[in-house]
Design a protein around this motif. Structure first.
Motif, PDB file in Angstrom:
ATOM      1  N   LEU A   6     -42.067 142.521  -4.145  1.00  0.00           N
ATOM      2  CA  LEU A   6     -41.273 142.986  -3.006  1.00  0.00           C
ATOM      3  C   LEU A   6     -40.241 141.937  -2.608  1.00  0.00           C
ATOM      4  O   LEU A   6     -39.064 142.253  -2.418  1.00  0.00           O
ATOM      5  CB  LEU A   6     -42.177 143.302  -1.814  1.00  0.00           C
ATOM      6  N   LEU A   7     -40.682 140.691  -2.479  1.00  0.00           N
ATOM      7  CA  LEU A   7     -39.759 139.621  -2.086  1.00  0.00           C
ATOM      8  C   LEU A   7     -38.627 139.486  -3.099  1.00  0.00           C
ATOM      9  O   LEU A   7     -37.468 139.290  -2.723  1.00  0.00           O
ATOM     10  CB  LEU A   7     -40.516 138.307  -1.915  1.00  0.00           C
ATOM     11  N   ASP A  25     -41.901 136.822   5.993  1.00  0.00           N
ATOM     12  CA  ASP A  25     -43.201 137.409   5.667  1.00  0.00           C
ATOM     13  C   ASP A  25     -43.049 138.912   5.532  1.00  0.00           C
ATOM     14  O   ASP A  25     -42.196 139.521   6.185  1.00  0.00           O
ATOM     15  CB  ASP A  25     -44.225 137.083   6.760  1.00  0.00           C
ATOM     16  N   VAL A  26     -43.882 139.492   4.689  1.00  0.00           N
ATOM     17  CA  VAL A  26     -43.929 140.947   4.526  1.00  0.00           C
ATOM     18  C   VAL A  26     -45.357 141.356   4.190  1.00  0.00           C
ATOM     19  O   VAL A  26     -46.025 140.695   3.392  1.00  0.00           O
ATOM     20  CB  VAL A  26     -42.928 141.447   3.457  1.00  0.00           C
ATOM     21  N   GLU A  27     -45.816 142.385   4.838  1.00  0.00           N
ATOM     22  CA  GLU A  27     -47.109 143.028   4.581  1.00  0.00           C
ATOM     23  C   GLU A  27     -46.864 144.522   4.706  1.00  0.00           C
ATOM     24  O   GLU A  27     -45.790 144.949   5.128  1.00  0.00           O
ATOM     25  CB  GLU A  27     -48.167 142.578   5.606  1.00  0.00           C
ATOM     26  N   ASP A  28     -47.848 145.337   4.381  1.00  0.00           N
ATOM     27  CA  ASP A  28     -47.678 146.778   4.529  1.00  0.00           C
ATOM     28  C   ASP A  28     -47.317 147.115   5.973  1.00  0.00           C
ATOM     29  O   ASP A  28     -48.061 146.800   6.901  1.00  0.00           O
ATOM     30  CB  ASP A  28     -48.954 147.525   4.138  1.00  0.00           C
ATOM     31  N   ALA A  95     -40.711 143.337  12.673  1.00  0.00           N
ATOM     32  CA  ALA A  95     -40.810 144.793  12.636  1.00  0.00           C
ATOM     33  C   ALA A  95     -42.251 145.190  12.375  1.00  0.00           C
ATOM     34  O   ALA A  95     -42.897 144.649  11.475  1.00  0.00           O
ATOM     35  CB  ALA A  95     -39.903 145.361  11.545  1.00  0.00           C
ATOM     36  N   ARG A  96     -42.730 146.137  13.180  1.00  0.00           N
ATOM     37  CA  ARG A  96     -44.095 146.652  13.033  1.00  0.00           C
ATOM     38  C   ARG A  96     -44.060 148.170  12.985  1.00  0.00           C
ATOM     39  O   ARG A  96     -43.334 148.809  13.757  1.00  0.00           O
ATOM     40  CB  ARG A  96     -44.968 146.204  14.198  1.00  0.00           C
ATOM     41  N   GLU A  97     -44.882 148.702  12.126  1.00  0.00           N
ATOM     42  CA  GLU A  97     -44.977 150.150  11.980  1.00  0.00           C
ATOM     43  C   GLU A  97     -45.781 150.739  13.134  1.00  0.00           C
ATOM     44  O   GLU A  97     -46.896 150.300  13.406  1.00  0.00           O
ATOM     45  CB  GLU A  97     -45.674 150.426  10.648  1.00  0.00           C
TER      46      GLU A  97
END
Length: 137
Positions: A6-7, A25-28, A95-97
Motif C-alpha cells: 500500500l505504501l 501510518d496506514v491500517e484498514d 482519517a478514520r472510517e
C-alpha cells in the motif's frame, strides 16, 4: 506485506509529493499523513491557503479509504476550518472510517497543528467502492 505494498502504491501520488505530504501510518480504514506549510502555500492574509489544508485532509481520506487494496473514489467531502496556521507549521491529518459497506464508505478526518496539538480542521468524506483490487495480497 500488504502495508508495504500500500505504501509503495501511495508513492505514485505526484500531487501529494508536490505538496510534501508524507504517509506516516496506514491500517484498514485508517491513515495518518503529514505536511509542513511552506511560504508558497500561504494566502493573501499570510496564513495557510484552505486549498493546501484541504489537500492534506483529502490525502488522508484517500489513503484510509483505499487501505483495503480495493479502489475507492471520493464522491463528496466537506471541510470545516477551525483555526488559521502559518508558514513552518507542521500539520497532521488523521482519517478514520465511520461506516463501511461493499459500495460506500464514510470517513472523518481531523487536522492538527503538531506543535500545539490544536485542532485546525475537521472534514467528512464519502467514497464509492469499486470492485477492482489495485494490490495483490
Amino acid at each position: 506485506m500488504k502495508k508495504e505494498k500500500l505504501l509503495k502504491h501511495f508513492e505514485k501520488d505526484t500531487y501529494a509529493k508536490l505538496l510534501g505530504i508524507k504517509v506516516e501510518d496506514v491500517e484498514d480504514g485508517y491513515a495518518k499523513v503529514s505536511m509542513t506549510i511552506t511560504d508558497d502555500m500561504l494566502n493573501f492574509h499570510g496564513s495557510a491557503n484552505g486549498g493546501a489544508t484541504f489537500s492534506l485532509a483529502d490525502t488522508a481520506f484517500a489513503v484510509a479509504s483505499n487501505s483495503y487494496g480495493t479502489t475507492a473514489v471520493g464522491v463528496t467531502m466537506t471541510m470545516h476550518y477551525m483555526k488559521a496556521v502559518n508558514s513552518g507549521t507542521k500539520l497532521v491529518a488523521i482519517a478514520r472510517e465511520d461506516s463501511k459497506n461493499p459500495k460506500l464508505g464514510l470517513y472523518r478526518i481531523e487536522l492538527f497543528d503538531t506543535e500545539n496539538d490544536d485542532l485546525i480542521g475537521i472534514a467528512e468524506g464519502m467514497v464509492y467502492r469499486k470492485k477492482e483490487n489495485f494490490i495483490e495480497e
